[in-house]
Scaffold this motif. Structure first.
Motif, PDB file in Angstrom:
ATOM      1  N   TRP A  35     -62.828 -40.034   7.030  1.00 36.24           N
ATOM      2  CA  TRP A  35     -62.583 -41.452   7.514  1.00 36.24           C
ATOM      3  C   TRP A  35     -63.625 -41.356   8.678  1.00 36.24           C
ATOM      4  O   TRP A  35     -63.512 -41.053   9.566  1.00 36.24           O
ATOM      5  CB  TRP A  35     -61.162 -41.684   7.846  1.00 36.24           C
ATOM      6  CG  TRP A  35     -60.898 -43.108   8.516  1.00 36.24           C
ATOM      7  CD1 TRP A  35     -60.372 -44.213   7.913  1.00 36.24           C
ATOM      8  CD2 TRP A  35     -61.198 -43.600   9.815  1.00 36.24           C
ATOM      9  NE1 TRP A  35     -60.249 -45.247   8.759  1.00 36.24           N
ATOM     10  CE2 TRP A  35     -60.609 -44.895   9.965  1.00 36.24           C
ATOM     11  CE3 TRP A  35     -61.756 -42.963  10.794  1.00 36.24           C
ATOM     12  CZ2 TRP A  35     -60.729 -45.751  10.998  1.00 36.24           C
ATOM     13  CZ3 TRP A  35     -61.737 -43.607  12.194  1.00 36.24           C
ATOM     14  CH2 TRP A  35     -61.200 -45.055  12.107  1.00 36.24           C
ATOM     15  N   MET A  36     -64.683 -42.257   8.461  1.00 37.27           N
ATOM     16  CA  MET A  36     -65.869 -42.346   9.385  1.00 37.27           C
ATOM     17  C   MET A  36     -65.913 -43.958   9.837  1.00 37.27           C
ATOM     18  O   MET A  36     -66.825 -44.644   8.528  1.00 37.27           O
ATOM     19  CB  MET A  36     -66.914 -41.681   8.654  1.00 37.27           C
ATOM     20  CG  MET A  36     -68.301 -41.688   9.699  1.00 37.27           C
ATOM     21  SD  MET A  36     -68.010 -40.806  11.432  1.00 37.27           S
ATOM     22  CE  MET A  36     -68.901 -41.885  12.529  1.00 37.27           C
TER      23      MET A  36
ATOM     24  N   LYS B   8     -58.728 -38.292  14.523  1.00 32.20           N
ATOM     25  CA  LYS B   8     -60.089 -38.375  15.141  1.00 32.20           C
ATOM     26  C   LYS B   8     -60.232 -36.920  15.707  1.00 32.20           C
ATOM     27  O   LYS B   8     -59.549 -36.308  16.507  1.00 32.20           O
ATOM     28  CB  LYS B   8     -60.125 -39.509  16.076  1.00 32.20           C
ATOM     29  CG  LYS B   8     -60.277 -40.869  15.481  1.00 32.20           C
ATOM     30  CD  LYS B   8     -60.873 -41.827  16.584  1.00 32.20           C
ATOM     31  CE  LYS B   8     -61.000 -43.237  15.897  1.00 32.20           C
ATOM     32  NZ  LYS B   8     -61.635 -44.161  17.011  1.00 32.20           N
ATOM     33  N   ILE B 174     -70.071 -38.416  15.793  1.00 34.23           N
ATOM     34  CA  ILE B 174     -69.647 -38.540  14.384  1.00 34.23           C
ATOM     35  C   ILE B 174     -68.293 -37.450  14.507  1.00 34.23           C
ATOM     36  O   ILE B 174     -67.205 -38.007  14.281  1.00 34.23           O
ATOM     37  CB  ILE B 174     -70.534 -37.986  13.341  1.00 34.23           C
ATOM     38  CG1 ILE B 174     -71.717 -38.725  13.192  1.00 34.23           C
ATOM     39  CG2 ILE B 174     -69.756 -37.750  11.833  1.00 34.23           C
ATOM     40  CD1 ILE B 174     -72.944 -38.306  12.273  1.00 34.23           C
ATOM     41  N   GLN B 177     -65.591 -39.313  16.382  1.00 28.37           N
ATOM     42  CA  GLN B 177     -64.992 -40.766  15.930  1.00 28.37           C
ATOM     43  C   GLN B 177     -64.180 -40.387  14.525  1.00 28.37           C
ATOM     44  O   GLN B 177     -63.344 -41.388  14.353  1.00 28.37           O
ATOM     45  CB  GLN B 177     -66.260 -41.532  15.780  1.00 28.37           C
ATOM     46  CG  GLN B 177     -66.275 -42.226  17.286  1.00 28.37           C
ATOM     47  CD  GLN B 177     -65.544 -42.703  18.137  1.00 28.37           C
ATOM     48  OE1 GLN B 177     -64.457 -43.403  17.504  1.00 28.37           O
ATOM     49  NE2 GLN B 177     -65.262 -42.447  19.365  1.00 28.37           N
ATOM     50  N   MET B 178     -64.834 -39.508  13.598  1.00 26.47           N
ATOM     51  CA  MET B 178     -64.366 -39.455  12.247  1.00 26.47           C
ATOM     52  C   MET B 178     -62.982 -38.866  12.393  1.00 26.47           C
ATOM     53  O   MET B 178     -62.367 -38.116  13.272  1.00 26.47           O
ATOM     54  CB  MET B 178     -65.170 -38.608  11.352  1.00 26.47           C
ATOM     55  CG  MET B 178     -65.048 -37.185  11.846  1.00 26.47           C
ATOM     56  SD  MET B 178     -66.347 -35.973  10.710  1.00 26.47           S
ATOM     57  CE  MET B 178     -65.655 -36.435   9.129  1.00 26.47           C
ATOM     58  N   MET B 179     -62.218 -39.264  11.250  1.00 25.48           N
ATOM     59  CA  MET B 179     -60.869 -38.600  10.905  1.00 25.48           C
ATOM     60  C   MET B 179     -60.909 -37.803   9.756  1.00 25.48           C
ATOM     61  O   MET B 179     -61.509 -37.987   8.610  1.00 25.48           O
ATOM     62  CB  MET B 179     -59.768 -39.744  10.740  1.00 25.48           C
ATOM     63  CG  MET B 179     -59.382 -40.661  12.008  1.00 25.48           C
ATOM     64  SD  MET B 179     -57.643 -41.076  11.870  1.00 25.48           S
ATOM     65  CE  MET B 179     -58.200 -42.700  11.072  1.00 25.48           C
TER      66      MET B 179
END
Lengths: 183, 360
Positions: A35-36, B8, B174, B177-179
């Motif tokens: 998820w980005m 995250k 990146i 913040q990404m999950m």
């Protein structure tokens, strides 16, 4: 299975949380996920988008330039992402506020009037779940029961009383999505 | 049984510090790493493990609090993003000079200056070629997944205390913040006072009768003694280089063309390898996990089977210099970079390698 999805709309439409619920649903179904979000300055009062990947194998790049499915919820996102759908891919959009409708003939286009249907439930906030329901009707990559589990995982316990309403919204979405033929 | 969560990168890092038995976190908010402090404040480990979580008055205050905590033999850390890490450089140099173990997380954003809040990898030189003043090195780890953001606090403390050296975790917007899925392991308890004294006999834990005073300082005015100290540091860095190099390869067995990339660029290159393989190009990827010590030998060994290398970084070309040194000019090394917060797509990276292959 490897499904690469972009969900794009206004900040506040629930784009990021819809993506999170979809990603969590994937985990509940033993898939690999990523998820980005876009977290740039454009988020502040402007457009928001999130790339979700659900796959049988370890996800490589969380950032992509083309997608199997684009879920588009405002005009700016339509202008930006209509061209990013892979050949033969899928574009799902809510017609509310759209002035230039999608034109591509090499992809499948579906429309869902989610804002309208969500308003009819009396809780306009379930908008994003109506959209998600529509997507899952077209691409049943995760089972409904796993989506419910995904919602449970994503929502703090104090909001778990809202799960039945979200489930209802998902089912409304599944019922009211329809294909648009571009001639 | 490991707990499975969607998190995250920044949150996973924060959870990782609690479960690694950290004693204290000192930080100051800055995008794109503010979730570290936010998560710790929300989870309140000070009520469970006793870990201190403190928002300092500035980045400089935070790094100096790290100096204080580390001097006492505690497992302490700080985090920031590029401009904030620049502010911390004086403190990092002092920590390295005084041989203090600690973790510093940098979730890199585009620069120079205040730059942008979007992802970048333009702090490579700052991280591995110095940053602060003087002859010193930090151990530098580069996570490329949310799982590694969770795992590296534990690994970082292990290395930091094994070598009495600061460990820098070089991430980017990146990865922060990404999950992704994260497997959480059983927490490691914080050290008791007795364990601190046992594990860090050099620390200022209070003078006891039968030993000399422990002094933590980076001030050595006598030139000949300062020189000896620096030589000792470099002997330590040599041991680190012999023992701690970490890297990962992807489809390198039969590769003719190689990507070298770290962090989120390595993820993008992994996809580019898939794209190129579908076109019949035998591409592979080497991902350094430790940027210092650098996997020079692994790259040099691979260069014997490889025709050319493309180094992909979100910068104008920094790590590419280390790759060039590693291959000793035996094969062409090209650089592909986007900067200022722009993220390269897997396709443009694959296209660049195609161009280079055709151009040869």
């Amino acid at each position: 299975m490897n499904e690469e999805i972009i969900i794009a709309g206004f900040g506040g439409q629930g784009v990021l949380s819809m993506g999170k619920i979809l990603a969590y649903s994937g985990i509940m179904q033993d898939k690999e996920v990523s998820w980005m979000p876009s977290y740039g300055p454009e988020m502040r009062g402007g457009t928001a988008n999130v790339t979700v990947i659900i796959s049988d194998e370890r996800v490589s790049s969380p950032v992509l330039n083309e997608f199997d499915t684009a879920i588009i919820l405002n005009q700016q996102s339509m202008d930006k992402f209509e061209t990013s759908v892979k050949l033969g891919g899928i574009l799902i959009y809510d017609g509310n506020g759209i002035t230039r409708h999608p034109k591509r003939k090499d992809i499948k286009i579906y429309r869902i009037d989610a804002a309208e249907k969500a308003a009819e439930t009396g809780v306009a906030k379930v908008f994003n779940m109506v959209v998600l329901g529509g997507f899952l009707k077209i691409k049943p990559i995760v089972k409904l029961e796993n989506v419910i589990k995904g919602i449970e995982k994503s929502l703090p316990a104090r909001y778990h009383n809202l799960i039945p309403l979200n489930e209802k919204a998902l089912k409304i979405g599944m019922e009211y999505i329809y294909e648009v033929n571009i001639n | 049984m490991k707990e499975l969560k969607l998190m995250k990168g920044n949150e996973a890092f924060a959870e990782g510090t609690i479960r690694a038995g950290a004693d204290a976190y000192f930080g100051y908010p800055i995008t794109p790493q503010s979730e570290v402090l936010e998560y710790l404040m929300a989870v309140r480990p000070y009520e469970t493990t006793g870990m201190v979580v403190l928002q300092a008055e500035s980045e400089i205050a935070a790094i100096n609090m790290v100096y204080g905590g580390a001097s006492c033999g505690k497992r302490v850390l700080t985090s920031s993003s590029s401009p904030g890490i620049s502010l911390k450089q004086e403190g990092i140099s002092y920590l390295a000079g005084a041989e203090l173990p600690c973790i510093i997380l940098n979730v890199v954003r585009g620069g120079p200056g205040l730059g942008t809040i979007q992802p970048s990898q333009s702090d490579y030189f700052q991280s591995v070629k110095g940053g602060g003043h003087g002859d010193y090195k930090c151990i530098v780890l580069a996570p490329s997944s949310v799982q590694e953001m969770y795992d590296f606090p534990k690994l970082g403390f292990e290395l930091a205390f094994k070598y009495r050296n600061p460990v820098l975790i070089l991430s980017d917007g990146i990865i922060g913040q990404m999950m992704e899925k994260v497997y959480l392991d059983e927490p490691t308890p914080r050290w008791s006072e007795e364990e601190v004294i046992k594990n860090s006999p050099w620390a200022t834990t209070g003078k006891v009768v039968d030993r000399e005073r422990n002094i933590i300082t980076s001030l050595i005015l006598e030139a000949s003694i300062q020189e000896k100290h620096v030589i000792k540091l470099y002997e330590k860095y040599k041991v680190i280089e012999e023992n701690e190099i970490r890297y990962e390869t992807f489809q390198c067995e039969d590769a003719e063309y190689l990507f070298v990339a770290y962090g989120s660029s390595a993820r993008i290159c992994q996809k580019a390898v898939q794209i190129l393989r579908e076109k019949g190009i035998k591409a592979g990827l080497l991902r350094p996990i430790t940027l210092l010590p650098y996997p020079k030998k692994a790259i040099n060994d691979l260069s014997k089977q490889i025709k050319s290398i493309v180094v992909v970084e979100m910068s104008m070309g920094q790590m590419v210099e280390d790759v060039m040194l590693a291959v000793e000019c035996k094969i062409p090394v090209n650089h592909y970079g986007r900067t200022g917060g722009v993220i390269p797509s897997p396709k443009e990276v694959a296209d660049f390698m195609m161009q280079k292959i055709k151009g040869e």
